[in-house]
Write an enzyme that holds these catalytic residues in place. Sequence first.
Site, PDB file in Angstrom:
ATOM      1  CE1 TYR A   1      -6.732  11.550  -9.504  1.00  9.81           C
ATOM      2  CE2 TYR A   1      -7.178  13.363 -11.016  1.00  9.81           C
ATOM      3  CZ  TYR A   1      -6.677  12.091 -10.778  1.00  9.81           C
ATOM      4  OH  TYR A   1      -6.115  11.370 -11.809  1.00  9.81           O
TER       5      TYR A   1
ATOM      6  CG  ASP B   1      -1.952   1.095   1.189  1.00  7.24           C
ATOM      7  OD1 ASP B   1      -1.620   2.218   0.759  1.00  7.24           O
ATOM      8  OD2 ASP B   1      -3.095   0.817   1.565  1.00  7.24           O
ATOM      9  CB  VAL B   2       1.610   3.922  -2.490  1.00  5.49           C
ATOM     10  CG1 VAL B   2       1.923   2.947  -3.611  1.00  5.49           C
ATOM     11  CG2 VAL B   2       0.272   4.606  -2.692  1.00  5.49           C
TER      12      VAL B   2
ATOM     13  CG  ASN C   1      -0.333   3.644 -12.269  1.00  4.38           C
ATOM     14  OD1 ASN C   1      -0.825   4.303 -13.182  1.00  4.38           O
ATOM     15  ND2 ASN C   1      -0.968   2.626 -11.695  1.00  4.38           N
TER      16      ASN C   1
ATOM     17  CB  THR D   1      -9.037   2.759 -16.001  1.00  5.92           C
ATOM     18  OG1 THR D   1      -9.256   3.900 -15.160  1.00  5.92           O
ATOM     19  CG2 THR D   1      -7.855   3.022 -16.923  1.00  5.92           C
TER      20      THR D   1
ATOM     21  CE  LYS E   1      -3.245  11.869  -9.830  1.00  2.46           C
ATOM     22  NZ  LYS E   1      -2.281  10.766  -9.885  1.00  2.46           N
TER      23      LYS E   1
END
Length: 259
Positions: free
Chosen positions: A164, A71-72, A97, A199, A168
């Site tokens: 988000y 888990d990052v 990613n 996706t 980013k």
Amino acid sequence: MAGFDPIEAFSLKGQVAVVTGGGKGIGRGVALGLARSGAAVHVLDRDLAAAEDAVAMLKAEGHRARAHHVDVGDEASIDAAMATIAAEGSLDVLVNNAGLAIRKPSVDLSVADWDAVLKVNLTGVFLCARSAARHMIANKQGAIVNLASIMGLSGGGLYPNISYQATKGAVVNLTRALAVEWAPSGVRVNAVAPTWVRTDFIKPLTDNPDLLARMNAMTPLGRIAEIDEVVGGIVYLASPAAAMVTGHTLAIDGGFLAQ
Ligand SMILES: NC(=O)c1ccc[n+]([C@@H]2O[C@H](COP(=O)([O-])OP(=O)(O)OC[C@H]3O[C@@H](n4cnc5c(N)ncnc54)[C@H](O)[C@@H]3O)[C@@H](O)[C@H]2O)c1
């Protein structure tokens, strides 16, 4: 540069690559692209079954690959996986990613939602880059590619997604700052900023025909991207063909940011 063949330089033959969130979506496509370019690929994902499935796909094509349960957001699991990988030889490429979006009106976004997105999209990118770079700097070479987004370089507009967009945007400048810091150590750091890519990540958006039509209309090339259309740019930045490219964010966006 003596001995540098600019076309051979697209190859990752003999290199070891790590892809976070490589079990599904873009990461899975990138894992396959890196493997087809010659790299041995380590797929890190918090969904171990997905990582194992991706690795089975790579092995079925004859590539070297291994799955890791990471888990990052978890520093210890990242450092353990990177150390295991590096101890076997080298760690040449990291593709950061794994990502998360919680799309809610900003006035309704809780601190818990905000923190969850920061943990994966920003802290996770930092932790994985830091961990990999410790090994890359020791080897005096390495390439890191971060997944930013058009949402990190624009205000979006079709739906609210503030945590988000904030993360980013931060990834774009983290990319510049780490590139400058680590350039003397031979480690390049770049990012890509894709438009919407088909996706599961954006399925709630693409399942809405009106919204999908507006996403297509906002993109000068007239459509959202497919996974395979973003892989090449990531593999390029990871490869020696991009030896003089660092600190850059490559838009793969059908012209979205050119408007
Ligand atoms: N799909 C898009 O439209 C789009 C556009 C621009 C940028 N991106 C970025 O590309 C990246 C991949 O997106 P996607 O569309 O392939 O997503 P996805 O949801 O299809 O796949 C994400 C993968 O990451 C894994 N993952 C999620 N959180 C994790 C964590 N904490 N630790 C380890 N693994 C984790 C998931 O298990 C999954 O395998 C993300 O950073 C996303 O922000 C996506």
